[in-house]
Design a protein around this motif. Structure first.
Motif, short mmCIF file in Angstrom:
data_model
loop_
_atom_site.label_atom_id
_atom_site.label_comp_id
_atom_site.label_asym_id
_atom_site.label_seq_id
_atom_site.Cartn_x
_atom_site.Cartn_y
_atom_site.Cartn_z
N SER A 46 3.18 0.20 3.11
CA SER A 46 2.94 -0.57 4.33
C SER A 46 4.12 -1.47 4.67
CB SER A 46 1.67 -1.42 4.16
OG SER A 46 1.78 -2.25 3.00
N THR A 80 0.85 -1.18 0.00
CA THR A 80 0.00 0.00 0.00
C THR A 80 0.89 1.23 0.00
OG1 THR A 80 -1.69 -1.18 1.28
CG2 THR A 80 -1.81 1.23 1.24
N LEU A 91 3.78 8.38 5.67
CA LEU A 91 3.26 8.46 7.04
C LEU A 91 4.42 8.68 8.00
CD1 LEU A 91 0.80 5.41 6.98
CD2 LEU A 91 0.39 7.76 6.20
N GLU A 143 -3.04 1.20 11.58
CA GLU A 143 -3.25 -0.24 11.71
C GLU A 143 -2.61 -1.05 10.59
OE1 GLU A 143 -4.41 -1.82 14.27
OE2 GLU A 143 -4.75 0.07 15.33
N VAL A 144 -2.31 -0.42 9.44
CA VAL A 144 -1.71 -1.18 8.34
C VAL A 144 -0.19 -1.10 8.38
CG1 VAL A 144 -3.73 -0.81 6.87
CG2 VAL A 144 -1.79 0.76 6.71
N THR A 145 0.36 -0.44 9.38
CA THR A 145 1.81 -0.34 9.52
C THR A 145 2.31 -1.41 10.49
OG1 THR A 145 1.81 1.20 11.39
CG2 THR A 145 1.62 2.14 9.17
N PHE A 181 1.80 5.30 0.30
CA PHE A 181 1.38 6.50 1.01
C PHE A 181 2.13 7.70 0.45
CE2 PHE A 181 1.36 3.04 4.27
CZ PHE A 181 -0.02 2.87 4.32
N GLU A 184 -3.06 11.59 8.34
CA GLU A 184 -2.97 10.38 7.51
C GLU A 184 -2.29 9.25 8.28
OE1 GLU A 184 -3.33 13.97 5.03
OE2 GLU A 184 -1.92 13.37 6.62
N SER A 205 1.31 9.58 16.29
CA SER A 205 1.11 9.92 14.87
C SER A 205 1.36 11.41 14.67
CB SER A 205 -0.32 9.57 14.44
OG SER A 205 -0.58 8.20 14.63
N THR A 210 -4.82 7.75 10.62
CA THR A 210 -5.83 6.96 9.92
C THR A 210 -5.29 5.60 9.49
OG1 THR A 210 -6.87 8.99 9.10
CG2 THR A 210 -7.40 6.93 7.94
N ASN A 211 -4.03 5.55 9.06
CA ASN A 211 -3.46 4.32 8.49
C ASN A 211 -2.57 3.55 9.46
OD1 ASN A 211 -4.17 4.43 5.40
ND2 ASN A 211 -3.51 6.51 5.92
#
Length: 684
Positions: A671, A611, A617, A644-646, A613, A638, A634, A641-642
């Motif tokens: 990711s 994914t 991020l 959990e995919v890291t 970015f 962005e 964070s 928001t993202n």
């Protein structure tokens, strides 16, 4: 008797005029005094046989004063009624002042030489026409007039027509005279004012003509922006327009050639670059060499060595361009260009080798590192101007490291996992293939990572398990003592380093250095000067492999020639805390273990699985001195928001109370694509 009468009347005339002189709107009675005494004077003049010249001169001067009061007298409506009652003859002009023209003004001496001004006006118009024709030609030569061209030529042309009409036609002269009268300018200034207008038109035409190169620069910069936005046709039109204003600017040939190059028309690109080479522009030499290599290598599907004659010609072009740059006082543009030349020299070596290590594939990979250093020397405020900065240099530098691992098996002091992650980050944007200016670089990198040795290296990384570590504390102490003795035995009496060097050293049960890694730039650059490097080469020369458990140590060498050996897992000391490399490496290890890689089990590259970015991020990660993650913040919406995919989401955090933390910034381009940035000590 007559002389006395006329003198008396003149005196009365002068007195009557003096009475109305201070009045803006004199009443009827003092006006009639003036008019009637003028009747008396006229009667005396008609009856007298002779009048003295001084008397006539005096009367003329008083009449001039009366003309000056004409507007004031005409404003009084009762004057006309009195005139109607008296019925004076038309020759009595003083009763008809509202209809009588004012006396002509006295003209200065230079007003009698209008022909000089007229000649000057014509000369200005001729020169202005020459300048205007050059401007019109420049604007219309390529693709016809655009808004800027219309605005410029209409502005100059309108002024030229107006001035020429006023100077050369009867109708124009009348219009000028009418305008001068409206603004209360004397009519005898017609020629002078027309000449001034011609001078202004000439100045405008000359200014535009002398600044055509600035208009060309405007079109050139417009073309660069359009090209960055992939608006190829518009960019080429802008470059064509720019050439009409700065026809010998080799930058435009290079920019135009880069469009053809991106579109795959190498022949057209090379033709453009050759024009720039004829002008002695090093940027054109660099571009021509690059295009020649791309064209021949693309014909060979990027797999085999290019023609040696082409390689030699490209090499000479790059060397010539580099030499020219070195003779010019440096600036950001030249530094960036020198970096590009270094990169293209390194690529040329690869193209000549046909991807064979025995043909010099790895001989000059330092060229890519030099390009990175040159790019880093560019002031930060100038870096945004270069679209490819710093993608090419960083990517090729990290790729060359991957090739060294693939063809040599190992690289002194470099953790292969770290090398992979740095390559992944540096080449991520390039490998996505969405930058037209980097499309052929993408082909080169893709071909390199598809080489069998590289695929095997990736496969080994994929299958690599964490080394088995010695757990027995007594055995660790014994191995540590063996390592300290070996360091002491190999420590030169003159050993000295300028910076602290911290190395992670893996040692087998015999006290032999199996592998060592450096995690900061100073340590990596100076590791070769330490005994650890020589001990590692001693082990390597024995061609020994081992699967036995290893001891993991942190070896620190100080500028005062002292050293220390401690278990790697031990918390860092206050001294070592100032060097963030140890804690940073512990954070990297956790991220690496929780982040998938871009290649499959077969070793094939799989960019599409990540994914992406944009922008990356960013997270602030706080670690304990033992390298445990305690806090994650964070830094952008962005990132929140993202999260959990890291990989950060899957790493367990520890609770801390009063213990100070060491902070790092972790950035994710995808990711599974990350880098760790050290936070300055003052910001911790």
């Amino acid at each position: 008797m007559t002389d006395n009468c006329i003198d008396q009347a003149i005196t009365q005339y002068a007195q009557a005029l003096s009475n109305i002189e201070p009045m803006a709107q004199p009443p009827l009675e003092p006006i009639l005094d003036v008019l009637l005494v003028r009747d008396t004077i006229q009667g005396i003049l008609e009856d007298a046989e002779a009048i003295a010249s001084h008397q006539l001169s005096h009367i003329a001067k008083l009449d001039d004063r009366l003309h000056q009061f004409a507007n004031r007298i005409a404003l009084n409506p009762d004057v006309a009624q009195c005139r109607e009652s008296r019925q004076p003859p038309q020759s009595a002009w003083w009763w008809y002042l509202e209809a009588s023209p004012p006396p002509p003004p006295v003209q200065p001496w230079w007003a009698k030489h209008d022909w000089v001004w007229n000649v000057g006006t014509v000369a200005c118009l001729v020169v202005s026409t020459t300048f205007l024709s050059q401007t019109v030609k420049a604007f219309s030569a390529a693709q016809g007039f655009d808004f800027l061209g219309v605005l410029s030529t209409i502005g100059q042309g309108t002024g030229l027509v107006l001035v020429a009409g006023g100077a050369l036609t009867d109708r124009g002269k009348k219009v000028i005279e009418k305008g001068l009268t409206r603004f209360e300018f004397p009519s005898y200034l017609h020629a002078e004012i027309t000449f001034l207008g011609a001078l202004l038109v000439l100045g405008l035409s000359y200014t535009v003509n002398q600044n055509l190169h600035l208009i060309g620069e405007l079109y050139y910069q417009q073309g660069l922006r359009q090209q960055t936005d992939n608006r190829w046709s518009e960019a080429r039109d802008s470059y064509d327009r720019a050439l009409n204003f700065i026809p010998d600017d080799p930058r435009i040939f290079v920019a135009t050639g880069s469009i053809y190059e991106a579109l795959g028309d190498f022949d057209a690109a090379i033709a453009q670059y050759e024009k720039g080479v004829l002008a002695g522009y090093p940027g054109a030499m660099n571009a021509l060499a690059r295009a020649m290599v791309w064209r021949d290598w693309a014909r060979r599907d990027w797999q085999t060595a290019i023609n040696e004659d082409i390689a030699q010609e490209a090499e000479l072009l790059l060397e010539r361009g580099s030499k020219l740059i070195s003779q010019i006082e440096g600036n950001s543009d030249l530094t960036r260009l020198q970096a590009e030349i270094r990169i293209n020299q390194g690529i040329l070596d690869w193209a000549r080798s046909g991807w064979k290590s025995e043909n010099g594939l790895l001989d000059r990979t330092w060229l890519f590192d030099n390009a990175v250093a040159l790019n880093e020397a560019i002031p930060e405020e100038d870096r945004f101007r270069y679209e490819s900065w710093p993608f090419r240099g960083n990517c090729y530098s990290q790729l060359s490291l991957i090739l060294r691992f693939a063809f040599e098996g190992t690289v002194a002091g470099i953790d292969p996992n770290l090398a992979y992650r740095q390559f992944d980050w540096a080449c991520f944007d390039l490998l996505r293939g969405d930058r037209a200016t980097l499309i052929y670089d993408s082909r080169v990198v893709s071909t390199a990572i598809d080489l069998a040795p590289v695929r095997a290296f990736f496969q080994n990384l994929q299958n690599q398990a964490q080394p088995s570590l010695i757990r027995d504390s007594r055995q660790i102490q014994q191995v540590q003592q063996q390592l300290e003795n070996a360091i002491a035995a190999n420590l030169d009496a003159l050993f000295a380093i300028e910076e602290t060097v911290i190395l992670r050293v893996f040692v087998n049960e015999k006290g032999q250095v199996v592998q060592y890694y450096a995690y900061d730039e100073d340590s990596a650059n100076l590791a070769y000067a330490t005994p650890i490097d020589s001990l590692w080469w001693q082990y390597r020369n024995q061609d020994t492999t081992t699967t036995a458990p290893l001891a993991d140590f942190r070896v620190t060498f100080s500028p005062d020639s002292t050293y220390s050996v401690t278990p790697w897992s031990q918390a860092v000391s206050d001294f070592e805390r100032n060097n963030l490399s140890v804690i940073k490496s512990l954070l990297f290890e956790q991220l690496d273990q929780n982040t998938p890689r871009h290649f499959t089990l077969s070793g094939a590259w799989a960019m599409g699985d990540s994914t992406t970015f944009s922008p990356p991020l960013q997270y602030r990660v706080g670690l304990t001195t033992a390298g445990k993650i305690a806090t994650i913040d964070s830094l952008t919406p962005e990132a929140e928001t993202n999260f959990e995919v890291t990989p950060l989401a899957s790493i367990e955090r520890v609770e801390v109370t009063q213990q100070p933390l060491v902070n790092f910034i972790v950035e994710f381009r995808g990711s599974d694509v990350f880098q760790i940035v050290e936070v300055p000590a003052r910001s911790q």
